[in-house]
Design an enzyme around this catalytic site. Structure first.
Site, PDB file in Angstrom:
ATOM      1  N   ALA A 244      27.142 -33.559 -48.567  1.00  0.00           N
ATOM      2  CA  ALA A 244      26.430 -32.143 -48.332  1.00  0.00           C
ATOM      3  C   ALA A 244      27.559 -31.378 -47.462  1.00  0.00           C
ATOM      4  CB  ALA A 244      25.030 -32.321 -47.424  1.00  0.00           C
ATOM      5  N   GLU A 247      30.873 -30.473 -50.728  1.00  0.00           N
ATOM      6  CA  GLU A 247      30.498 -30.275 -51.881  1.00  0.00           C
ATOM      7  C   GLU A 247      29.887 -28.900 -52.108  1.00  0.00           C
ATOM      8  OE1 GLU A 247      31.655 -31.300 -54.999  1.00  0.00           O
ATOM      9  OE2 GLU A 247      32.656 -33.047 -54.287  1.00  0.00           O
ATOM     10  N   SER A 249      30.233 -26.542 -49.259  1.00  0.00           N
ATOM     11  CA  SER A 249      31.039 -25.512 -48.789  1.00  0.00           C
ATOM     12  C   SER A 249      32.180 -24.965 -49.630  1.00  0.00           C
ATOM     13  CB  SER A 249      31.552 -26.088 -47.140  1.00  0.00           C
ATOM     14  OG  SER A 249      30.275 -26.592 -46.596  1.00  0.00           O
ATOM     15  N   CYS A 359      19.070 -26.451 -43.952  1.00  0.00           N
ATOM     16  CA  CYS A 359      20.505 -27.106 -43.731  1.00  0.00           C
ATOM     17  C   CYS A 359      20.891 -27.259 -42.010  1.00  0.00           C
ATOM     18  CB  CYS A 359      21.353 -26.236 -44.430  1.00  0.00           C
ATOM     19  SG  CYS A 359      23.128 -27.055 -44.274  1.00  0.00           S
ATOM     20  N   GLU A 368      33.554 -22.312 -40.961  1.00  0.00           N
ATOM     21  CA  GLU A 368      34.628 -22.561 -41.797  1.00  0.00           C
ATOM     22  C   GLU A 368      34.961 -21.276 -42.612  1.00  0.00           C
ATOM     23  OE1 GLU A 368      34.183 -27.468 -42.493  1.00  0.00           O
ATOM     24  OE2 GLU A 368      33.269 -25.857 -44.076  1.00  0.00           O
TER      25      GLU A 368
HETATM   26  C1  HEM Z   1      27.615 -23.623 -47.896  1.00  0.00           C
HETATM   27  C2  HEM Z   1      27.397 -24.623 -47.615  1.00  0.00           C
HETATM   28  C3  HEM Z   1      26.145 -25.420 -47.490  1.00  0.00           C
HETATM   29  C4  HEM Z   1      25.081 -24.905 -48.337  1.00  0.00           C
HETATM   30  C5  HEM Z   1      24.700 -24.080 -49.040  1.00  0.00           C
HETATM   31  C6  HEM Z   1      23.911 -26.166 -47.885  1.00  0.00           C
HETATM   32  C7  HEM Z   1      22.734 -25.970 -48.520  1.00  0.00           C
HETATM   33  C8  HEM Z   1      21.747 -26.918 -48.078  1.00  0.00           C
HETATM   34  C9  HEM Z   1      20.327 -26.983 -48.494  1.00  0.00           C
HETATM   35  C10 HEM Z   1      19.874 -25.769 -49.491  1.00  0.00           C
HETATM   36  C11 HEM Z   1      19.567 -27.896 -47.872  1.00  0.00           C
HETATM   37  C12 HEM Z   1      18.069 -28.155 -48.134  1.00  0.00           C
HETATM   38  C13 HEM Z   1      17.683 -28.578 -49.414  1.00  0.00           C
HETATM   39  C14 HEM Z   1      16.269 -28.350 -49.642  1.00  0.00           C
HETATM   40  O1  HEM Z   1      15.607 -27.923 -48.890  1.00  0.00           O
HETATM   41  O2  HEM Z   1      15.703 -29.028 -50.495  1.00  0.00           O
HETATM   42  C15 HEM Z   1      20.586 -28.467 -47.077  1.00  0.00           C
HETATM   43  C16 HEM Z   1      20.072 -29.663 -46.467  1.00  0.00           C
HETATM   44  C17 HEM Z   1      21.187 -30.193 -45.569  1.00  0.00           C
HETATM   45  N1  HEM Z   1      22.450 -30.052 -45.341  1.00  0.00           N
HETATM   46 FE1  HEM Z   1      23.422 -28.405 -46.131  1.00  0.00          FE
HETATM   47  N2  HEM Z   1      24.356 -26.829 -47.203  1.00  0.00           N
HETATM   48  C18 HEM Z   1      25.822 -26.761 -46.744  1.00  0.00           C
HETATM   49  C19 HEM Z   1      26.641 -27.053 -45.827  1.00  0.00           C
HETATM   50  C20 HEM Z   1      26.509 -28.267 -44.840  1.00  0.00           C
HETATM   51  C21 HEM Z   1      27.333 -28.935 -44.295  1.00  0.00           C
HETATM   52  C22 HEM Z   1      28.488 -28.497 -43.852  1.00  0.00           C
HETATM   53  C23 HEM Z   1      26.510 -30.193 -43.806  1.00  0.00           C
HETATM   54  C24 HEM Z   1      27.213 -31.246 -42.810  1.00  0.00           C
HETATM   55  C25 HEM Z   1      28.075 -31.148 -42.321  1.00  0.00           C
HETATM   56  C26 HEM Z   1      25.422 -29.957 -44.296  1.00  0.00           C
HETATM   57  C27 HEM Z   1      24.213 -30.914 -44.021  1.00  0.00           C
HETATM   58  C28 HEM Z   1      22.995 -30.980 -44.444  1.00  0.00           C
HETATM   59  C29 HEM Z   1      22.057 -31.830 -44.165  1.00  0.00           C
HETATM   60  C30 HEM Z   1      22.380 -33.087 -43.364  1.00  0.00           C
HETATM   61  C31 HEM Z   1      20.929 -31.544 -44.738  1.00  0.00           C
HETATM   62  C32 HEM Z   1      19.471 -32.175 -44.798  1.00  0.00           C
HETATM   63  C33 HEM Z   1      18.609 -31.314 -43.709  1.00  0.00           C
HETATM   64  C34 HEM Z   1      17.250 -32.127 -43.799  1.00  0.00           C
HETATM   65  O3  HEM Z   1      16.653 -32.571 -44.639  1.00  0.00           O
HETATM   66  O4  HEM Z   1      16.536 -31.886 -42.814  1.00  0.00           O
HETATM   67  N3  HEM Z   1      25.118 -28.828 -45.222  1.00  0.00           N
HETATM   68  N4  HEM Z   1      21.806 -28.037 -46.987  1.00  0.00           N
END
Ligand code: HEM
Length: 413
Positions: A244, A247, A249, A359, A368
């Site tokens: 996450a 892929e 970012s 997220c 970044e």
């Molecule tokens: C542009 C970059 C990113 C986008 C668009 C993005 C988008 C998302 C989205 C849409 C979700 C929730 C999915 C849902 O509700 O079904 C999510 C959850 C999450 N993301 Fe990101 N993400 C990004 C970058 C990152 C980065 C840099 C990290 C960690 C270093 C990260 C870690 C996580 C984690 C751990 C979750 C789970 C949160 C939870 O379930 O409580 N993400 N992200």
């Protein structure tokens, strides 16, 4: 606003074709046709596509809708390898417990402390791009920036980063619904999951014996009233953070820079007012979202847009459509880097989701991208597309596979 069932029935004839490869360069007009015609569209897989902002936002914030069953919707019957389930695909109370523990290790402070490293890396990557003149932006900037940062943060040695990237890519490709994957892609996903587990099991073991200043050691240490992460929970968390953490970012960097290239007036404005870098990142996230959909499954009978869903019914939330919904964003097809700078009442885009799964890495992704924008401005980079773009064959994660570009530096900082 509730839409009567008759409207849904009337619009069953709408053809949803935004996922057709010929629309990948610009799926938004196709989303608009469906969104205007209907708030919900039943698909042959018997799940409903949710097209409008209002209903997606409501579902994301309603705990009657579960994220623990995505596999049933997108990957039915798939033998789920030894990769343990991440809290991303859990509901409360398991989700609450794990997110709480992980948040104790991966804090806003963790991200703030990364700023000098992100700045140094961005400067190095820009040196290489400027020296090359013409290049493919994806391997030169979009991938190495987030991959290096998240892999280093976890504590994975640099020589392992290419393997981590390969496995992540295979898992990310496998986020799409299984009927869209080739047998080779499904096999690669299974294999990548195995390799990831073996890799992190070994690394976690080493860090337990001799901790370092990295996130794996921190995750091994966190404790909340006697509760700690188990081995499987650590494995799932490491894989989730790594995958996450880059892929998605990677697509923010490439989709965001493309938006600037194609809107030179907005780039000129950013060069005039570099303090717009943070709202510009927000607008990039909205305008060409790196994540185009997520899923939810009803845990109980519930109504959305006048339609009665039963427990077990599935929905696909089309973020790419919600973020361009004119009911939520005035003039939604305009890329406007001041949108989030001037109007405090502007709706939050859905790109980082809403509700309990919001997220966890959003601050890192923002750091970044903002750093990359500041570097463009600092060096007065003149930039251009030099050949046709190739889009990644991935519907959940929207991004560019090949991005031929030219950078010319006009200022020596
Ligand atoms: C542009 C970059 C990113 C986008 C668009 C993005 C988008 C998302 C989205 C849409 C979700 C929730 C999915 C849902 O509700 O079904 C999510 C959850 C999450 N993301 Fe990101 N993400 C990004 C970058 C990152 C980065 C840099 C990290 C960690 C270093 C990260 C870690 C996580 C984690 C751990 C979750 C789970 C949160 C939870 O379930 O409580 N993400 N992200």
């Amino acid at each position: 606003m509730s839409v009567p069932d008759t409207e849904i029935a009337k619009t069953e004839a709408v053809t949803f074709d935004a996922f057709d490869p010929k629309h990948w360069p610009d799926p938004y007009p196709r989303y608009a046709v469906t969104r205007e015609a209907t708030p919900l569209l039943r698909t042959p897989l018997d799940v409903h596509l949710v097209t409008r902002y209002e209903h997606q936002a409501a579902i994301l914030q309603d705990n009657n809708w579960s994220h623990a069953h995505e596999a049933e919707l997108f990957h039915p019957g798939v033998e789920h390898t030894d990769l343990p389930t991440s809290f991303l695909w859990m509901d409360p109370p398991d989700h609450t417990r794990l997110r709480g523990l992980v948040s104790k290790a991966f804090t806003p402070r963790t991200v703030a402390d990364l700023r000098p490293r992100v700045e140094r890396l961005v400067a190095e990557l820009f040196d290489k791009m400027v020296a090359a003149g013409e290049f493919d932006l994806v391997p030169m900037l979009a991938y190495p920036l987030p991959l290096t940062i998240i892999a280093e943060l976890l504590g994975a040695p640099a020589e392992d980063h290419p393997d981590l990237q390969r496995w992540s890519h295979a898992l990310a490709r496998g986020f799409d619904p299984d009927p869209l994957l080739s047998p080779d892609e499904r096999d690669a996903r299974t294999q990548a999951a195995r390799e990831f587990v073996a890799y992190f099991r070994e690394l976690i073991g080493r860090r337990r014996v001799s901790p370092r200043a990295d996130l794996i050691s921190e995750l091994a240490r966190v404790e909340e009233q006697g509760d700690v992460l188990t081995e499987d929970e650590m494995l799932a968390t490491c894989v989730t953070l790594l995958v996450a953490g880059h892929e998605t970012s990677v697509n923010l960097v490439s989709n965001g820079i493309l938006a600037l290239m194609r809107n030179p007036g907005q780039y000129a404005l950013l060069r005039e007012r570099p303090e717009l870098a943070a709202p510009a990142v927000e607008e990039m996230l909205r305008y060409d979202s790196p994540v185009h959909m997520t899923t939810r499954l009803a845990l109980a009978a519930t109504e959305v847009a006048g339609h009665q869903f039963d427990a077990g019914d599935g929905v696909v939330l089309l973020f790419g459509s919600a973020n361009r919904d004119p009911e939520a964003f005035p003039d939604p097809d305009r890329f406007d880097i001041t949108r989030y700078a001037t109007d405090a009442s502007v709706n939050r885009h859905l790109t980082f989701s809403l509700g309990i799964h919001y997220c966890l890495g959003a601050p890192l992704a923002r750091l970044e991208m903002e750093t990359a924008l500041r570097e463009l401005v600092r060096r007065g980079i003149e930039m251009a597309e030099t050949d046709e773009l190739v889009y990644r064959p991935n519907l959940v994660l929207r991004g560019i596979k090949t991005f031929p570009a030219r950078f010319t530096q006009t200022i020596t900082p």
